[in-house]
Scaffold this motif. Sequence first.
Motif, PDB file in Angstrom:
ATOM      1  N   THR A 182      43.700  40.754  29.355  1.00 23.57           N
ATOM      2  CA  THR A 182      44.544  41.552  30.996  1.00 23.57           C
ATOM      3  C   THR A 182      43.823  42.067  32.322  1.00 23.57           C
ATOM      4  OG1 THR A 182      44.827  42.809  28.701  1.00 23.57           O
ATOM      5  CG2 THR A 182      45.333  44.127  30.661  1.00 23.57           C
ATOM      6  N   ASP A 233      45.024  39.117  33.919  1.00 26.40           N
ATOM      7  CA  ASP A 233      46.277  38.997  34.276  1.00 26.40           C
ATOM      8  C   ASP A 233      46.941  37.927  33.612  1.00 26.40           C
ATOM      9  OD1 ASP A 233      49.249  40.348  34.266  1.00 26.40           O
ATOM     10  OD2 ASP A 233      49.875  39.851  36.374  1.00 26.40           O
ATOM     11  N   GLU A 247      53.553  41.009  26.067  1.00 28.11           N
ATOM     12  CA  GLU A 247      53.444  41.660  27.748  1.00 28.11           C
ATOM     13  C   GLU A 247      54.625  43.252  27.999  1.00 28.11           C
ATOM     14  OE1 GLU A 247      52.269  38.980  30.702  1.00 28.11           O
ATOM     15  OE2 GLU A 247      53.506  37.606  29.057  1.00 28.11           O
ATOM     16  N   THR A 301      53.495  45.738  25.854  1.00 30.78           N
ATOM     17  CA  THR A 301      52.130  46.748  26.713  1.00 30.78           C
ATOM     18  C   THR A 301      52.821  47.070  27.846  1.00 30.78           C
ATOM     19  OG1 THR A 301      50.516  44.952  26.396  1.00 30.78           O
ATOM     20  CG2 THR A 301      49.872  45.865  27.931  1.00 30.78           C
ATOM     21  N   ARG A 330      45.125  45.542  24.443  1.00 28.48           N
ATOM     22  CA  ARG A 330      45.863  45.413  26.398  1.00 28.48           C
ATOM     23  C   ARG A 330      46.115  46.791  26.969  1.00 28.48           C
ATOM     24  NH1 ARG A 330      47.513  39.915  27.360  1.00 28.48           N
ATOM     25  NH2 ARG A 330      48.767  40.032  29.534  1.00 28.48           N
ATOM     26  N   LYS A 368      44.115  47.999  30.635  1.00 33.41           N
ATOM     27  CA  LYS A 368      45.450  48.847  31.948  1.00 33.41           C
ATOM     28  C   LYS A 368      45.001  49.640  32.185  1.00 33.41           C
ATOM     29  CE  LYS A 368      48.320  44.713  32.398  1.00 33.41           C
ATOM     30  NZ  LYS A 368      47.534  44.766  33.878  1.00 33.41           N
TER      31      LYS A 368
END
Lengths: 383, 260, 398
Positions: free
Chosen positions: B134, B137, C143, C146, C175, C179
């Motif tokens: 993460t 990325d 993805e 998330t 994840r 973030k």
Amino acid sequence: MDYLLTEEQVMLRDLCREITVEKIIPVAGELDKSEKFPWDVVKVMAESDIFGVYIDEKYGGMGGGLMELCIAIEEFSRGCAGIALAFSATALGTDPIILFGNEEQKEKYLPDIASGKKLAAFGITEPAAGSDASAMQTTAKKDDDHYILNGTKHFITNGGDAEIYTIVAMTNKSKGARGASIFIVEKDTPGFTFGKKEDKMGIRGSSTRELIFTDCKVPKENLIGREGQGFIIAMRTFDMSRPGIGAQALGIAQGSLDVAVKYAKERKQFGKPISSFQGIQFMLADMATQIEAARALVYASARQIDAGAKNLAKDSAMAKMFASDTAMKVSTDAVQILGGYGYMHEYPAEKFMRDAKITQIYEGTNQIQRNIIALNLIKETSK
Amino acid sequence: MNIIVSIKQVPDTTQVRIDPETNTLIREGVESIINPFDMYAIEEGVRLKEKHGGKTIAITMGPPQAEAALKEAISMGCDEGYLISDRAFAGSDTLATGYTLAMAVKKIKDFDIILCGKQASDGDTAQVGPGIATQLDIPQVTYVKKIEDIKDKVATVERMTEEGFEIVKTSLPCLLTVVKEINEPRIPSLKGRMKAKKAIIPTWKAIDLDVDEVRLGLTGSPTWVSKIFTPPPRPKGKIFEGEPEDTTTQLTDLLKDRLV
Amino acid sequence: MSIKIITDKCTGCTLCVKICPFGAITMVSKKAVIDLDQCTLCGACVDSCKFDAIELKRDSSKTPNLEDYKGIWIFGEQKKGVIQSVVYELLGKAQDLAKKLNTKVCCVVLGHNMKNNLKELIHRGADKVYVVDAPELENFLDEPYTKVLVNLLRKYRPEIFLCGATFIGRSLVSRVAVKLHTGLTADCTGLDIDEKEKFLLQTRPAFGGNIMATILSKNHRPQMATVRHKVFKEADVDTTRKGEVIEETVSKTLLTSRTKLLDIVEEVTSTVNIAEADIIVSGGRGMKSPENFEILEELAKVLGGAVGASRAAVDSDWIPYSHQVGQTGKTVCPKIYIACGISGQIQHLVGMQSADIIIAINQDSSAPIFTVANYGIIGDLFKVVPLLTAKFKKALNQ
């Protein structure tokens, strides 16, 4: 006891111990039953660079000597002496090439052996020629560019599974021992076949077969040394290999002691672990001491050979004889300590005992070893 | 293809004992090992290199003695190892650890796949791998049990689930965390061991990485351990010995009501 | 903390305008401008910008406006449109926590054509259910899941976010937490609220269960945790409960993925899924051969349980890896765990010692498995297990 191994030797020992614990011990019992050849273990040994430990770096080896070979054999045999033979019998089959082979032969054969791609075997014993090697019947007749081999070798370790064979045959029978020569014979040579696999008492994880030569055409480049040198090469090979048998016996003895000590600590009788009884303690003490004495002798003789000593016969015979007699005694005592369980296939003690017996027999019976020791002793003292 | 394997040195949990007096972990005399799950990551990293070419680099964040873990990785076939070690990293939780490792990966720069074990056997969080992905990325696939194929910068892998597995395609570069089923780690060869002995492991400190200092170590870690305690010991069990006929009857009688 | 647009780098693509959950970004002369009164410094725009034109300086030691975060959110994990049972367990626990915090319980569901399956979430304790419906969300992918979750969490700012410690959950929220730049505690077995400070107390095993640790995220929100399956009781169904289902629409850019799901292969039937089973009958080295696992299967069948195994049995190829319990296998938490011919090495114990009742059957009275067993039978498992099967069968009137 601290044998002052070099850092590399310790590294080798640790590696071989890891292979033994993780790859050999888990399959030893099964292969003892099924008599299957340990190809999976051979693959691991090959990938770990083990087959090259005693071979010159020039030919892809690790550049070690007999001491390194003995360290590896001892560790593997501590798990299973039968499986260890895939490795140690290859060394025996390779020794004539290392000792007397010419540059072309070394370049052709040693790299594949060092990488573990091909196994080797040594063939001298015949049905009618055991301790008396001069009674050998197999012949090699020169024919232009070739020798034609005829005859039968038996009780050959790695027979059928090895790719490269060093074979003793008579090039001139009338000369007796001086008429023997050694040849490199590859597995798929026409006229070279294998007899049945022997059903043995011990070392059942190894393969033992007859080698049959019927008008087998071997190129003359495959003669090791000169014609008539066969017997000398064989004797020099045995001088080199006896500490290896000693190391195998040492591994068997140590493996038996490991089992006996563990059992003695766990097994309770009369409310106490049997290791607390003096009768058992004395046995364990004797076993451990005998093993250490054997180890000192095997290592000393291997190191002496690596240092370039001449007249190896007596010392290497002592190492082989003492270590193998120790293995027989210690493994028998281990079965005794395990009592009824020791007699059962379910426990590994009886396998060590069966495996130990062969070390007193092959590569020269211990009676022959005593002959060698005595003859050399008398010779030395009559100078 | 360049592969980075991120590993962790952990105490051998099989040897960890609790001091009954103080209720703390007795770590003395406990051997340090490579996290067992990371062994599969190393093996897979080396296999990928053997198959596709390139090199495999091992990295670890930890105290100076974690160098031993990198040497072991090299003995198994990794080409290089980097130790990420600085007092400033002390007290990192998974967020700070993921960040720091991601910055180390950025320093290495050129990579196609990052491999991690599914989780570490001491913390069991399974968070650092996804954390690295993460922060960088890049896509991730967790619990990978097989790498089916890699070509044209796309990897096809099998991902373990509760019921079986999924077949997932991911673009490279990516991060994969692997499970035991993926391979059987090799025993390091003699040549590998000798190479590892001679290998020089560079140490990267905070200053060597392009990091934001407030994101490191304790300051960069949102989670706090407020209490550590030993779980209450299980009550002493009732053990039956004797004729199977009797022992099984006794047990059945005791359990009957709880089975419904 | 501060945020600014680096105008030299901004290309005026408007991606950040679309992504901002608070409508705080507008375009002025083809450059993005942030209205700092609207901005919550959530960072969504930073992630969306392809040109690194937005710079967010974080003060790492704190989430800004901590006190604005309210409510407990649960991740409503679904597979093939079916809400997973761990979600109901979480709803049960979340109601306890919500009472202590005097707040509401919300559940967020990502999927496709899920709308009709959401009533049960309300019946089981959710006050609100947020649902994002899109074909891209039908099956889990790291993805898009998330991005959508991060978007919603930034928008609604719950103080607690809980998720099952499943294959999906552990992958996904690792994840999400990064973030959101917040703390995450994995695989919790205990959750509570600190009476004074109102923090979430997250208790989890470490060192293979040898110790327990209670973990806090004091200065970061949401406080995130994954929770082990089968630890908490499922919330009861109350069909009279009322709640609200809120459909959320998200920008298409959140649904893109660099990974693609090609196929789902189901190997394990429900009868052998050890992670879900209430009763597990496990075999180890003492089973001696693959055929002998039949007696365990029979016992498991009578008890309605699953068959597990130790590493020794799996490594001998007697039973597939998916059945392995222990450090390198699965961690299980059944009501009853029956260990047959398993010596109980620590690597095995860490995978099963949180079972309610452990029953050990072993010939060796000194086997370590007996130290964790509630009940044990010392004896030959080949005699004991079939007898147990017969007697349980009788007791259960089958």
